[in-house]
Scaffold this active site. Sequence first.
Site, PDB file in Angstrom:
ATOM      1  N   ASP A 142       1.123  -1.331  -0.051  1.00 47.46           N
ATOM      2  CA  ASP A 142       0.143   0.137  -0.230  1.00 47.46           C
ATOM      3  C   ASP A 142       0.556   1.183   0.607  1.00 47.46           C
ATOM      4  O   ASP A 142       0.692   2.473   0.073  1.00 47.46           O
ATOM      5  CB  ASP A 142      -1.335  -0.074   1.196  1.00 47.46           C
ATOM      6  CG  ASP A 142      -0.577  -0.146   2.331  1.00 47.46           C
ATOM      7  OD1 ASP A 142       1.182  -0.026   3.100  1.00 47.46           O
ATOM      8  OD2 ASP A 142      -1.262  -0.080   3.467  1.00 47.46           O
ATOM      9  N   SER A 143       2.620   0.858   0.309  1.00 44.38           N
ATOM     10  CA  SER A 143       3.348   2.510  -0.193  1.00 44.38           C
ATOM     11  C   SER A 143       2.627   2.773  -1.553  1.00 44.38           C
ATOM     12  O   SER A 143       2.844   3.829  -1.675  1.00 44.38           O
ATOM     13  CB  SER A 143       4.703   1.636  -0.063  1.00 44.38           C
ATOM     14  OG  SER A 143       4.408   0.756  -0.506  1.00 44.38           O
ATOM     15  N   ASP A 183      -0.962  -6.586  -0.054  1.00 45.17           N
ATOM     16  CA  ASP A 183      -1.502  -5.590   0.729  1.00 45.17           C
ATOM     17  C   ASP A 183      -2.500  -5.525   1.241  1.00 45.17           C
ATOM     18  O   ASP A 183      -3.407  -4.360   0.442  1.00 45.17           O
ATOM     19  CB  ASP A 183      -0.575  -4.672   0.743  1.00 45.17           C
ATOM     20  CG  ASP A 183       0.584  -4.099   2.192  1.00 45.17           C
ATOM     21  OD1 ASP A 183       0.169  -4.443   2.983  1.00 45.17           O
ATOM     22  OD2 ASP A 183       1.288  -2.580   1.951  1.00 45.17           O
ATOM     23  N   LYS A 208      -1.284  -9.593   2.872  1.00 41.57           N
ATOM     24  CA  LYS A 208       0.052  -8.920   4.224  1.00 41.57           C
ATOM     25  C   LYS A 208      -1.095  -8.334   4.826  1.00 41.57           C
ATOM     26  O   LYS A 208      -2.031  -7.285   4.322  1.00 41.57           O
ATOM     27  CB  LYS A 208       1.107  -8.858   3.696  1.00 41.57           C
ATOM     28  CG  LYS A 208       1.636  -7.939   4.875  1.00 41.57           C
ATOM     29  CD  LYS A 208       2.855  -6.994   4.607  1.00 41.57           C
ATOM     30  CE  LYS A 208       3.148  -5.827   4.313  1.00 41.57           C
ATOM     31  NZ  LYS A 208       2.442  -4.384   4.579  1.00 41.57           N
ATOM     32  N   GLU A 247      -1.587  -5.586   8.385  1.00 51.85           N
ATOM     33  CA  GLU A 247      -0.525  -5.085   9.698  1.00 51.85           C
ATOM     34  C   GLU A 247      -1.399  -5.326  10.747  1.00 51.85           C
ATOM     35  O   GLU A 247      -2.706  -5.388  10.882  1.00 51.85           O
ATOM     36  CB  GLU A 247      -0.273  -3.482   8.840  1.00 51.85           C
ATOM     37  CG  GLU A 247       0.202  -2.981   8.258  1.00 51.85           C
ATOM     38  CD  GLU A 247       0.371  -1.490   8.055  1.00 51.85           C
ATOM     39  OE1 GLU A 247       0.266  -0.909   8.374  1.00 51.85           O
ATOM     40  OE2 GLU A 247       1.037  -1.250   6.498  1.00 51.85           O
ATOM     41  N   GLU A 265       9.149  -3.488  11.259  1.00 52.25           N
ATOM     42  CA  GLU A 265       9.919  -3.370   9.601  1.00 52.25           C
ATOM     43  C   GLU A 265       9.729  -1.783  11.357  1.00 52.25           C
ATOM     44  O   GLU A 265       9.112  -1.416  12.871  1.00 52.25           O
ATOM     45  CB  GLU A 265       8.220  -1.964   9.940  1.00 52.25           C
ATOM     46  CG  GLU A 265       8.303  -1.382   9.107  1.00 52.25           C
ATOM     47  CD  GLU A 265       7.353  -0.403   7.279  1.00 52.25           C
ATOM     48  OE1 GLU A 265       6.678  -0.767   7.716  1.00 52.25           O
ATOM     49  OE2 GLU A 265       8.015   0.952   7.695  1.00 52.25           O
TER      50      GLU A 265
HETATM   51  O1  KIV Z   1       3.120  -1.114   1.681  1.00 54.05           O
HETATM   52  C1  KIV Z   1       4.289  -1.400   1.594  1.00 54.05           C
HETATM   53  O2  KIV Z   1       5.630  -1.343   0.876  1.00 54.05           O
HETATM   54  C2  KIV Z   1       5.335  -2.360   2.780  1.00 54.05           C
HETATM   55  C3  KIV Z   1       6.372  -2.973   3.232  1.00 54.05           C
HETATM   56  C4  KIV Z   1       6.873  -1.033   3.686  1.00 54.05           C
HETATM   57  C5  KIV Z   1       6.807  -3.567   4.113  1.00 54.05           C
HETATM   58  O3  KIV Z   1       4.565  -2.610   3.447  1.00 54.05           O
END
Ligand code: KIV
Length: 264
Positions: free
Chosen positions: A46-47, A85, A112, A114, A181
Site C-alpha cells: 500500500d506504499s 497488501d 499481508k 498490519e 518494520e
Molecule cells: O506497503 C509497503 O511497501 C510495505 C513494506 C514497507 C513492508 O508494507
Amino acid sequence: MLEKITVKSFLKKKERKEKITMLTAYDYPTAKIISLTELDGILVGDSLAMVVLGLENTLKVGMKEMLHHLDAVVRAKPRQLIVADMPFLSYETGDALKNAGLFAKHGADAVKLEGGEEFSDVVKKIVRAGIPVMGHIGLTPQRFLRLGGYRTIGKTESEEEQLLRDAKALEEAGVFSVVIENVYSSIAKRITESLSIPTICIGAGPYCDGQILVIHDLLGLSDFKPYFAKAYIDLKEIISKAISEYVREVKEGKFPSKEYYKEK
Ligand code: KIV
C-alpha cells in the site's frame, strides 16, 4: 525454467538458513524485470499511495487501487511469490475474508495485513479459507496516528514484550511469515529466534530471515527515503538526464534523425 516460489519455499528457506529477498512492485514492467532476477517475493504494497500516486499516507488507498496494481503485477506472470497488501479498513471491519478472497481471485499468492495479536482472529479466518497470510508488526504505517508518527518501535520494555507477544500470536494464528518494520535490531533478533516461520525485515537490522525494501527507495526514485532504505542506483538523476537530452535534441533538430522516421 525455475520453479514458482510458494509460501512453502519461504518456510524451507528459513529451515535452510537461506536469506529471503523481497521488494515492492506495483506495475507490469517492474514485475517483468523482477521476474528475470533471483528475488523471492513481490509485495504489491500500500506504499503505492505515496511512491506511485503521490498521496500523503497509506490511509488514502483502498481495495480499488490495490486491485488495479495487483492485476498489473500478476499480468507479468512472475515466478516470485506475489503478496497483496490489505489496505486500511479492508480487514479491520467485517470484510476481511471477502477482501482477501478478492486478492486471491485476482492472482495474489498471499495477503499481508498490519497488526499483532488483536488481529489473530482475522488471520485465522483468512487462513482457514486457504489464503496464506503474512503478518506485519513494529511500525505499522496504517496506525501512524495512534503510534504518534513514523518512529522506531520497541524503545520501552513493554513495547518490546508486546512485539514478542504479537509475533507469537500471529504465528499461532497461522501466518506463514511476518514483516518486522522499523524495530531495534536486538528485538528483531529475539523475534526471529523465537519463531519457526520466517521474519522479513525493513529497518530492523541483519538478524532476520529476509529483507524487504520499497523498490522506489532502492532505485533512487523516492521523494522521501527513510534512513534504513539503501538506494542502489540514482534513477532520478539518470531519467532526468535522458529527458533533458531528448528536449535538447528536439530543440536542435537532432531528433528524430533518419533511423527514426520513414520517407515515402
Ligand atoms: O506497503 C509497503 O511497501 C510495505 C513494506 C514497507 C513492508 O508494507
